[in-house]
Design a protein around this motif. Structure first.
Motif, PDB file in Angstrom:
ATOM      1  N   ALA A   1       0.837  -1.201   0.000  1.00 48.58           N
ATOM      2  CA  ALA A   1       0.000   0.000   0.000  1.00 48.58           C
ATOM      3  C   ALA A   1       0.873   1.252   0.000  1.00 48.58           C
ATOM      4  CB  ALA A   1      -0.930  -0.003   1.204  1.00 48.58           C
ATOM      5  N   SER A   2       1.952   1.234   0.773  1.00 46.34           N
ATOM      6  CA  SER A   2       2.838   2.406   0.782  1.00 46.34           C
ATOM      7  C   SER A   2       3.578   2.541  -0.550  1.00 46.34           C
ATOM      8  CB  SER A   2       3.834   2.333   1.944  1.00 46.34           C
ATOM      9  OG  SER A   2       4.711   1.246   1.775  1.00 46.34           O
ATOM     10  N   ALA A   3       3.926   1.416  -1.175  1.00 44.67           N
ATOM     11  CA  ALA A   3       4.576   1.475  -2.489  1.00 44.67           C
ATOM     12  C   ALA A   3       3.634   2.074  -3.524  1.00 44.67           C
ATOM     13  CB  ALA A   3       5.024   0.076  -2.915  1.00 44.67           C
ATOM     14  N   LEU A   4       2.391   1.655  -3.517  1.00 45.38           N
ATOM     15  CA  LEU A   4       1.419   2.199  -4.469  1.00 45.38           C
ATOM     16  C   LEU A   4       1.154   3.672  -4.215  1.00 45.38           C
ATOM     17  CD1 LEU A   4      -1.146  -0.717  -4.791  1.00 45.38           C
ATOM     18  CD2 LEU A   4       0.456   0.112  -6.505  1.00 45.38           C
ATOM     19  N   THR A   5       1.173   4.080  -2.958  1.00 49.65           N
ATOM     20  CA  THR A   5       0.983   5.490  -2.637  1.00 49.65           C
ATOM     21  C   THR A   5       2.113   6.318  -3.248  1.00 49.65           C
ATOM     22  OG1 THR A   5      -0.109   4.902  -0.574  1.00 49.65           O
ATOM     23  CG2 THR A   5       0.742   7.146  -0.748  1.00 49.65           C
ATOM     24  N   GLY A   6       3.337   5.801  -3.198  1.00 55.16           N
ATOM     25  CA  GLY A   6       4.470   6.510  -3.794  1.00 55.16           C
ATOM     26  C   GLY A   6       4.342   6.645  -5.297  1.00 55.16           C
ATOM     27  N   PHE A   7       3.765   5.644  -5.956  1.00 58.43           N
ATOM     28  CA  PHE A   7       3.606   5.704  -7.410  1.00 58.43           C
ATOM     29  C   PHE A   7       2.484   6.639  -7.840  1.00 58.43           C
ATOM     30  CE2 PHE A   7       5.695   1.399  -7.450  1.00 58.43           C
ATOM     31  CZ  PHE A   7       6.828   1.836  -8.094  1.00 58.43           C
ATOM     32  N   THR A   8       1.565   6.930  -6.950  1.00 57.78           N
ATOM     33  CA  THR A   8       0.445   7.794  -7.325  1.00 57.78           C
ATOM     34  C   THR A   8       0.784   9.271  -7.194  1.00 57.78           C
ATOM     35  OG1 THR A   8      -0.491   7.698  -5.096  1.00 57.78           O
ATOM     36  CG2 THR A   8      -1.289   6.088  -6.702  1.00 57.78           C
ATOM     37  N   ARG A   9       1.874   9.586  -6.534  1.00 57.40           N
ATOM     38  CA  ARG A   9       2.279  10.993  -6.388  1.00 57.40           C
ATOM     39  C   ARG A   9       2.854  11.507  -7.707  1.00 57.40           C
ATOM     40  NH1 ARG A   9       5.314   9.736  -0.927  1.00 57.40           N
ATOM     41  NH2 ARG A   9       3.537   9.710   0.470  1.00 57.40           N
ATOM     42  N   PRO A  10       2.620  12.778  -8.021  1.00 56.44           N
ATOM     43  CA  PRO A  10       3.195  13.319  -9.263  1.00 56.44           C
ATOM     44  C   PRO A  10       4.717  13.432  -9.157  1.00 56.44           C
ATOM     45  CG  PRO A  10       2.084  15.038  -8.021  1.00 56.44           C
ATOM     46  CD  PRO A  10       1.808  13.750  -7.309  1.00 56.44           C
ATOM     47  N   ILE A  11       5.357  13.345 -10.281  1.00 55.66           N
ATOM     48  CA  ILE A  11       6.813  13.459 -10.325  1.00 55.66           C
ATOM     49  C   ILE A  11       7.196  14.917 -10.123  1.00 55.66           C
ATOM     50  CG2 ILE A  11       8.850  13.163 -11.792  1.00 55.66           C
ATOM     51  CD1 ILE A  11       7.335  10.905 -13.184  1.00 55.66           C
ATOM     52  N   ALA A  12       8.183  15.144  -9.292  1.00 51.63           N
ATOM     53  CA  ALA A  12       8.630  16.513  -9.015  1.00 51.63           C
ATOM     54  C   ALA A  12       9.292  17.110 -10.249  1.00 51.63           C
ATOM     55  CB  ALA A  12       9.610  16.508  -7.848  1.00 51.63           C
ATOM     56  N   GLU A  13       9.204  18.410 -10.380  1.00 56.78           N
ATOM     57  CA  GLU A  13       9.845  19.094 -11.503  1.00 56.78           C
ATOM     58  C   GLU A  13      11.359  18.943 -11.389  1.00 56.78           C
ATOM     59  OE1 GLU A  13       8.603  20.717 -14.169  1.00 56.78           O
ATOM     60  OE2 GLU A  13       6.645  19.942 -13.537  1.00 56.78           O
ATOM     61  N   TYR A  14      11.998  18.740 -12.520  1.00 52.80           N
ATOM     62  CA  TYR A  14      13.448  18.585 -12.555  1.00 52.80           C
ATOM     63  C   TYR A  14      14.088  19.931 -12.825  1.00 52.80           C
ATOM     64  CZ  TYR A  14      18.080  17.158 -14.057  1.00 52.80           C
ATOM     65  OH  TYR A  14      19.428  17.020 -14.180  1.00 52.80           O
ATOM     66  N   GLU A  15      14.976  20.317 -11.936  1.00 49.70           N
ATOM     67  CA  GLU A  15      15.716  21.570 -12.105  1.00 49.70           C
ATOM     68  C   GLU A  15      17.201  21.235 -12.109  1.00 49.70           C
ATOM     69  OE1 GLU A  15      14.523  24.489  -9.249  1.00 49.70           O
ATOM     70  OE2 GLU A  15      12.421  23.933  -9.429  1.00 49.70           O
ATOM     71  N   PRO A  16      17.817  21.192 -13.283  1.00 49.54           N
ATOM     72  CA  PRO A  16      19.219  20.776 -13.354  1.00 49.54           C
ATOM     73  C   PRO A  16      20.163  21.693 -12.594  1.00 49.54           C
ATOM     74  CG  PRO A  16      18.414  21.459 -15.516  1.00 49.54           C
ATOM     75  CD  PRO A  16      17.259  21.487 -14.581  1.00 49.54           C
ATOM     76  N   ASP A  17      19.819  22.956 -12.441  1.00 52.15           N
ATOM     77  CA  ASP A  17      20.701  23.868 -11.717  1.00 52.15           C
ATOM     78  C   ASP A  17      20.690  23.598 -10.212  1.00 52.15           C
ATOM     79  OD1 ASP A  17      21.331  25.094 -14.087  1.00 52.15           O
ATOM     80  OD2 ASP A  17      19.736  26.596 -13.900  1.00 52.15           O
ATOM     81  N   ALA A  18      19.688  22.915  -9.723  1.00 57.10           N
ATOM     82  CA  ALA A  18      19.574  22.656  -8.291  1.00 57.10           C
ATOM     83  C   ALA A  18      20.213  21.329  -7.884  1.00 57.10           C
ATOM     84  CB  ALA A  18      18.104  22.664  -7.882  1.00 57.10           C
ATOM     85  N   THR A  19      20.734  20.562  -8.819  1.00 58.04           N
ATOM     86  CA  THR A  19      21.322  19.269  -8.479  1.00 58.04           C
ATOM     87  C   THR A  19      22.737  19.435  -7.944  1.00 58.04           C
ATOM     88  OG1 THR A  19      22.202  18.942 -10.689  1.00 58.04           O
ATOM     89  CG2 THR A  19      19.975  18.103 -10.261  1.00 58.04           C
ATOM     90  N   ALA A  20      23.215  18.414  -7.299  1.00 62.57           N
ATOM     91  CA  ALA A  20      24.562  18.449  -6.743  1.00 62.57           C
ATOM     92  C   ALA A  20      25.620  18.478  -7.833  1.00 62.57           C
ATOM     93  CB  ALA A  20      24.781  17.235  -5.836  1.00 62.57           C
ATOM     94  N   VAL A  21      25.321  17.911  -8.993  1.00 61.51           N
ATOM     95  CA  VAL A  21      26.284  17.873 -10.095  1.00 61.51           C
ATOM     96  C   VAL A  21      26.430  19.250 -10.738  1.00 61.51           C
ATOM     97  CG1 VAL A  21      26.771  16.808 -12.331  1.00 61.51           C
ATOM     98  CG2 VAL A  21      25.768  15.458 -10.515  1.00 61.51           C
ATOM     99  N   ALA A  22      25.407  20.085 -10.642  1.00 61.49           N
ATOM    100  CA  ALA A  22      25.411  21.381 -11.314  1.00 61.49           C
ATOM    101  C   ALA A  22      26.551  22.269 -10.846  1.00 61.49           C
ATOM    102  CB  ALA A  22      24.081  22.092 -11.105  1.00 61.49           C
ATOM    103  N   ARG A  23      26.952  22.154  -9.602  1.00 57.78           N
ATOM    104  CA  ARG A  23      28.028  23.045  -9.126  1.00 57.78           C
ATOM    105  C   ARG A  23      29.393  22.690  -9.699  1.00 57.78           C
ATOM    106  NH1 ARG A  23      28.789  21.227  -2.850  1.00 57.78           N
ATOM    107  NH2 ARG A  23      28.648  19.021  -3.253  1.00 57.78           N
ATOM    108  N   TYR A  24      29.523  21.502 -10.313  1.00 63.12           N
ATOM    109  CA  TYR A  24      30.795  21.107 -10.912  1.00 63.12           C
ATOM    110  C   TYR A  24      30.866  21.417 -12.403  1.00 63.12           C
ATOM    111  CZ  TYR A  24      31.386  18.588  -6.552  1.00 63.12           C
ATOM    112  OH  TYR A  24      31.493  18.265  -5.232  1.00 63.12           O
TER     113      TYR A  24
END
Length: 90
Positions: A35-58
């Motif tokens: 039930a908790s796994a299915l709850t995770g799949f029903t949530r919308p995917i968060a917006e991807y912001e490449p500048d906010a990732t840890a790799v962006a600072r490199y």
């Protein structure tokens, strides 16, 4: 004799009831997990912001990442090149 038989029946029933409760608890744990796994799949995917990732600072903005060069193995670098003439001092 009848008291001993009654006691054995009660112990047997208590053991079976205990086993049934244990199986039920395991099944409830599985249901909660799925039930908790299915709850995770029903949530919308968060917006991807490449500048906010840890790799962006490199990486520098607007430039692609550098391509890594493969190192030559020692076995290849120790062999003389067949196609190239050997350099000799004159």
């Amino acid at each position: 004799m009848a008291a001993i038989a009654t006691r054995n029946v009660q112990e047997n029933l208590a053991r079976q009831l205990s086993d049934s409760v244990e199986r039920l608890q395991k099944q409830v744990e599985k249901v909660e997990f799925w039930a908790s796994a299915l709850t995770g799949f029903t949530r919308p995917i968060a917006e991807y912001e490449p500048d906010a990732t840890a790799v962006a600072r490199y990486m520098k903005p607007g430039r692609p990442a550098r391509k890594k060069h493969r190192r030559r193995s020692k076995a290849r670098s120790d062999k003389p090149a067949r196609d190239k003439p050997a350099l000799t001092e004159s």
